[in-house]
Design a protein around this motif. Structure first.
Motif, short mmCIF file in Angstrom:
data_model
loop_
_atom_site.label_atom_id
_atom_site.label_comp_id
_atom_site.label_asym_id
_atom_site.label_seq_id
_atom_site.Cartn_x
_atom_site.Cartn_y
_atom_site.Cartn_z
N ASP A 1 0.87 -1.18 0.00
CA ASP A 1 0.00 0.00 0.00
C ASP A 1 0.91 1.23 0.00
OD1 ASP A 1 -1.78 2.02 0.48
OD2 ASP A 1 -2.58 1.20 2.35
N GLY B 1 1.25 4.86 0.23
CA GLY B 1 0.49 6.03 0.65
C GLY B 1 1.34 7.29 0.61
N THR C 1 1.90 9.30 3.03
CA THR C 1 2.72 9.45 4.23
C THR C 1 3.48 8.17 4.59
OG1 THR C 1 0.72 9.07 5.51
CG2 THR C 1 1.42 11.33 5.30
N THR D 1 6.50 -1.63 7.57
CA THR D 1 6.06 -0.27 7.23
C THR D 1 7.24 0.68 7.32
OG1 THR D 1 5.47 0.18 9.52
CG2 THR D 1 3.71 -0.60 8.11
N THR E 1 6.98 7.31 3.83
CA THR E 1 7.16 7.54 2.39
C THR E 1 8.22 8.62 2.16
OG1 THR E 1 4.84 7.00 2.07
CG2 THR E 1 5.96 8.09 0.23
N PRO F 1 -1.62 5.61 -5.32
CA PRO F 1 -2.65 6.66 -5.44
C PRO F 1 -2.55 7.40 -6.78
CG PRO F 1 -0.82 7.48 -4.15
CD PRO F 1 -0.46 6.07 -4.55
N SER G 1 0.89 11.17 -9.37
CA SER G 1 0.33 11.37 -8.04
C SER G 1 0.82 12.70 -7.49
CB SER G 1 0.75 10.24 -7.09
OG SER G 1 0.55 10.66 -5.75
N ASN H 1 0.49 13.64 -4.39
CA ASN H 1 1.06 13.45 -3.05
C ASN H 1 2.48 12.89 -3.09
OD1 ASN H 1 -1.21 14.38 -1.72
ND2 ASN H 1 -2.18 12.36 -1.69
N ASP I 1 -5.16 2.53 -5.51
CA ASP I 1 -5.38 2.23 -4.09
C ASP I 1 -6.84 2.30 -3.66
OD1 ASP I 1 -5.49 4.99 -4.27
OD2 ASP I 1 -4.13 5.38 -2.59
N THR J 1 -6.93 -1.75 1.61
CA THR J 1 -6.13 -1.59 0.40
C THR J 1 -5.24 -2.82 0.13
OG1 THR J 1 -6.12 0.78 0.77
CG2 THR J 1 -4.54 -0.05 -0.82
#
Lengths: 300, 300
Positions: free
Chosen positions: A5, A7, A9, A27, A30, A66, A79, A81, A106, A282
């Motif tokens: 996933d 993302g 952040t 995890t 980002t 995304p 993207s 972001n 996503d 997701t």
């Protein structure tokens, strides 16, 4: 199965068993301001690390990203972001890991997961709407997920609900997202009260703080307007609401149900339910789609 | 093939050849104020007459009706214009004529015909919107016509474009239909000028009559708002406009294209084109669907 996933952040990679339970989870932030090349390198390293230490053979990787996606070619097109453009993610992952990879949108796969095994399981016509920093949706019509073009479908956050209303991040005025997103609710509350609060805090002040009441009511009304317009167009039997704002529970669902009931005339009122799969929607959706693809290839 | 277009004002039955050209056409007024039983009897007589005098054997009948339709059961569920409720039309026609019958939604099959052999031929993602007395649409997504539930999908005329706007026939305020339909444009013009004019007359007065300009601009703006919201949701590559208002040609299409171009931000602007099949779209669509069904049954 490796599901990632991506993302704005955080990056989350899960090693999924065939029952979609997470065997391992990695995890990492980002840190998009390092630039798109560095983000891509982190994604590849995350995938390689998880594959190298996996207790079972990894058959495939599925990456949920995304923005705009060319799922057919496996390219992350754009993207805002993450700040990338035309990244051939599938090819990069396949070269680095030597396994089959897929690149998916996503929000679309999150909605797909809710529609397949979550709150909308078994319902042919439904809308999944995620309300967080932004607002976007995933449409299922006649049992089929609608993923038109390059993941642009379902942008319910940009349905115009108030002509000449607040400026939206997309550059237009009066978009749903500019009034009813968690970010917009916090911003409007701060503008009127001078105090910055999260939507969770604002929700607890309802009935005691007139500014909270006013901002919340405005968001609910705009949301009901967009959702009833959606109902006129696509007649869903259920609307699944996810994202941070759905966690307000009855403070959101009760006035929203009442506002929609007051608006419909000939339309059938759909059931409003909270999403079930939470933050894992997701990766679960990405995993489901990749399993489907492997099964299709196996039976061909 | 017998194709019947059941309209609020007129009934039209066509005997179609395999190329969908009309071999015979019968029309008669609907006279809905005689009551639903009399209308049904007229439909059955029209079908029987045309079948009896047909120069070729009639394989099947396809009836396109307005309002809500249960296509699976062949039941005309409800129509405000005709005043009927739960009429088992398929069974009635099959009993009277002794041939297979299908019951379909008039606007959905009109849009289906435009999408298959008309202005939208070959385009996977498109909206057909008919603007006449009312406004309704037929949605095609991923190459599949979206006919959710009982023909309720595609009710773009009831997308809310102006909170607290004019009262719509459906009972809500500010629906697109209450501002941009041909009936609404005429009504708003009459309210402001004291003179009743058709939309065709109003269109010829543009640039010379400030009330015509104002009413027309309001209708175009509301239409652009609803269509751009649709584009955000379903990203069509083409929008086909039919119905009486489309006959205004450039007076409608030029300002509408400009208004949509001014509104979109990240969305791709779809092509706007007029419908091609005109008043025959409904019977052609009804015929096409019935041929498809016969072919499917033959190959099963």
């Amino acid at each position: 199965m490796l599901a990632v996933d991506v993302g704005g952040t955080g990056l989350k990679a899960e090693l999924l068993g065939p029952d979609l339970a997470p065997l391992r989870t990695h995890t990492t932030p980002t840190d998009a301001d390092r630039g798109p090349d560095a983000v891509v390198e982190t994604i590849l390293r995350l995938c390689a690390d998880l594959t190298a230490t996996a207790p079972i053979p990894v058959a495939a990787a599925s990456l949920a990203v995304p923005g705009l996606v060319d799922a057919e070619q496996g390219i992350a097109l754009w993207s805002a972001n993450i700040g990338w453009r035309d990244v051939p993610l599938r090819k990069l992952v396949e070269q680095r890991l030597g396994i089959t990879a897929t690149v998916v949108h996503d929000l679309a796969v999150g909605g797909f997961a809710e529609a397949r095994i979550g709150a909308g399981a078994g319902v042919a016509d439904q809308l999944f709407i995620a309300i967080g920093t932004g607002i976007a949706g995933a449409i299922t019509a006649g049992g089929i997920p609608i993923t038109v073009g390059h993941g642009q479908a379902g942008e319910i956050g940009h349905v115009i609900v108030e002509e000449g209303g607040p400026l939206c991040g997309c550059g237009a005025y009066g978009c749903l997202e500019a009034i009813s997103s968690a970010a917009a609710i916090s911003r409007h509350y701060a503008d009127r009260s001078g105090t910055k609060r999260s939507t969770a805090e604002i929700a607890t002040r309802l009935g005691k703080d007139p500014i909270a009441d006013e901002v919340w009511a405005q968001a609910v009304q705009a949301l009901s307007r967009a959702l009833v317009s959606y109902v006129s167009l696509l007649a869903p039997s259920i609307i699944v609401i996810g994202g941070g704002l759905a966690e307000s529970g009855p403070a959101l669902f009760e006035p929203l149900r009442a506002a929609m009931a007051a608006r419909v005339t000939f339309q059938s009122l759909p059931t409003l339910v909270p999403a079930k799969l939470g933050a894992r929607a997701t990766v679960i959706g990405a995993g489901l789609l990749a399993w489907d693809k492997l099964n299709e290839e196996a039976t061909e």
